[in-house]
Design an enzyme around this catalytic site. Structure first.
Site, PDB file in Angstrom:
ATOM      1  N   LEU A 167       0.861  -1.186   0.000  1.00 55.74           N
ATOM      2  CA  LEU A 167       0.000   0.000   0.000  1.00 55.74           C
ATOM      3  C   LEU A 167       0.892   1.229   0.000  1.00 55.74           C
ATOM      4  O   LEU A 167       1.951   1.223   0.615  1.00 55.74           O
ATOM      5  CB  LEU A 167      -0.907   0.020   1.243  1.00 55.74           C
ATOM      6  CG  LEU A 167      -1.934  -1.110   1.394  1.00 55.74           C
ATOM      7  CD1 LEU A 167      -2.670  -0.960   2.722  1.00 55.74           C
ATOM      8  CD2 LEU A 167      -2.926  -1.106   0.238  1.00 55.74           C
ATOM      9  N   ASP A 168       0.454   2.275  -0.692  1.00 49.42           N
ATOM     10  CA  ASP A 168       1.217   3.522  -0.704  1.00 49.42           C
ATOM     11  C   ASP A 168       1.342   4.079   0.715  1.00 49.42           C
ATOM     12  O   ASP A 168       0.510   3.788   1.585  1.00 49.42           O
ATOM     13  CB  ASP A 168       0.530   4.575  -1.584  1.00 49.42           C
ATOM     14  CG  ASP A 168       0.516   4.192  -3.057  1.00 49.42           C
ATOM     15  OD1 ASP A 168       1.338   3.348  -3.453  1.00 49.42           O
ATOM     16  OD2 ASP A 168      -0.318   4.748  -3.792  1.00 49.42           O
ATOM     17  N   LYS A 169       2.332   4.911   0.917  1.00 46.31           N
ATOM     18  CA  LYS A 169       2.585   5.511   2.228  1.00 46.31           C
ATOM     19  C   LYS A 169       1.331   6.159   2.810  1.00 46.31           C
ATOM     20  O   LYS A 169       1.011   5.979   3.995  1.00 46.31           O
ATOM     21  CB  LYS A 169       3.706   6.549   2.111  1.00 46.31           C
ATOM     22  CG  LYS A 169       3.984   7.305   3.403  1.00 46.31           C
ATOM     23  CD  LYS A 169       5.051   8.362   3.203  1.00 46.31           C
ATOM     24  CE  LYS A 169       5.255   9.188   4.469  1.00 46.31           C
ATOM     25  NZ  LYS A 169       6.273  10.259   4.264  1.00 46.31           N
ATOM     26  N   ARG A 187      -5.180   5.361  -8.390  1.00 45.63           N
ATOM     27  CA  ARG A 187      -4.952   6.805  -8.530  1.00 45.63           C
ATOM     28  C   ARG A 187      -4.816   7.199  -9.993  1.00 45.63           C
ATOM     29  O   ARG A 187      -5.392   8.197 -10.449  1.00 45.63           O
ATOM     30  CB  ARG A 187      -3.703   7.203  -7.739  1.00 45.63           C
ATOM     31  CG  ARG A 187      -3.834   6.935  -6.245  1.00 45.63           C
ATOM     32  CD  ARG A 187      -2.497   6.950  -5.534  1.00 45.63           C
ATOM     33  NE  ARG A 187      -1.922   8.282  -5.511  1.00 45.63           N
ATOM     34  CZ  ARG A 187      -0.678   8.542  -5.086  1.00 45.63           C
ATOM     35  NH1 ARG A 187       0.100   7.536  -4.680  1.00 45.63           N
ATOM     36  NH2 ARG A 187      -0.233   9.772  -5.072  1.00 45.63           N
TER      37      ARG A 187
END
Length: 227
Positions: A54-56, A161
């Site tokens: 997962l992205d930050k 995104r």
């Protein structure tokens, strides 16, 4: 970060799922050599390995194998590779969407203009197939945003995104992809992207569903936009 700081959502002999907080990197890299989620998990399970990422600034369900040398690790890696794990995200996007449901089927590759980004065109010959399904859960007409339930069929970097930006509805508060449609409500300091559920079948044949409730900062943002 310590293991005790993490909220464990699921735990069996082979894997555990934690409720990843926003603002924390999941694995070490050139810019983050410690303090990651994986570092914390390895204080208890030294051979632990991530099964996906997962992205930050994305929160929610993160699945981790306890032992990267185990058959279970390979089993779960194959589930992700073969898209046999159902991933569901709660996503708030800029603008009021007219369609109730949709499928974005556009290949994704590294952007030619910004190496940090992924684009639906990508470098010639280097794009990879990517498919994202979405369903409208709520239209916030006054707030100028739409709450979606999103299910990526594939697992490309920045897929959700990039795909939502490609149809003119970037994720709320996404400074990297928002562009001219960037929108961020007051008091929200990160992108509105939350991994809300994972559903899979274990190597022992059990069907498992792991859910993560919407974090307080995202719930507050929704409440403010509704009012």
């Amino acid at each position: 970060m310590k293991f005790s700081d993490l909220t464990v959502l699921y735990d069996d002999a082979d894997v555990l799922a934690i409720d990843k907080p926003a603002g924390v990197v999941v694995h070490p890299d050139a810019h983050h050599t410690d303090g990651t989620v994986l570092d914390a998990v390895r204080t208890k399970y030294p051979r632990a390995a991530l099964l996906h990422r997962l992205d930050k600034d994305t929160s929610g369900v993160l699945l981790i194998a306890k032992d990267e040398t185990s058959p279970a690790f390979m089993y779960f890696k194959s589930l992700f590779h073969d898209h046999k794990i159902t991933k569901t995200y709660a996503v708030l996007v800029s603008g009021v969407m007219t369609k109730d449901t949709g499928v974005i089927d556009l290949p994704i590759g590294r952007s030619t203009s910004d190496p940090r980004k992924r684009a639906t065109l990508g470098k010639k010959g280097k794009s990879r197939a990517a498919v994202t399904e979405f369903t409208v859960k709520e239209r916030l007409e006054n707030g100028g945003a739409t709450l979606l339930e999103v299910r990526p069929r594939t697992g490309r970097t920045h897929q959700i995104r990039s795909h939502l930006t490609s149809i003119g509805h970037p994720v709320v508060c996404d400074a990297l992809y928002g562009g001219k449609r960037y929108f961020c409500p007051p008091h929200l300091s990160r992108q509105f992207l939350h991994a809300s559920e994972l559903v899979f079948t274990t190597d022992r044949g059990s069907r498992v569903s792991i859910a993560s409730p919407l974090p307080k900062d995202l719930s507050r943002a929704l409440k403010e936009l509704r009012s």
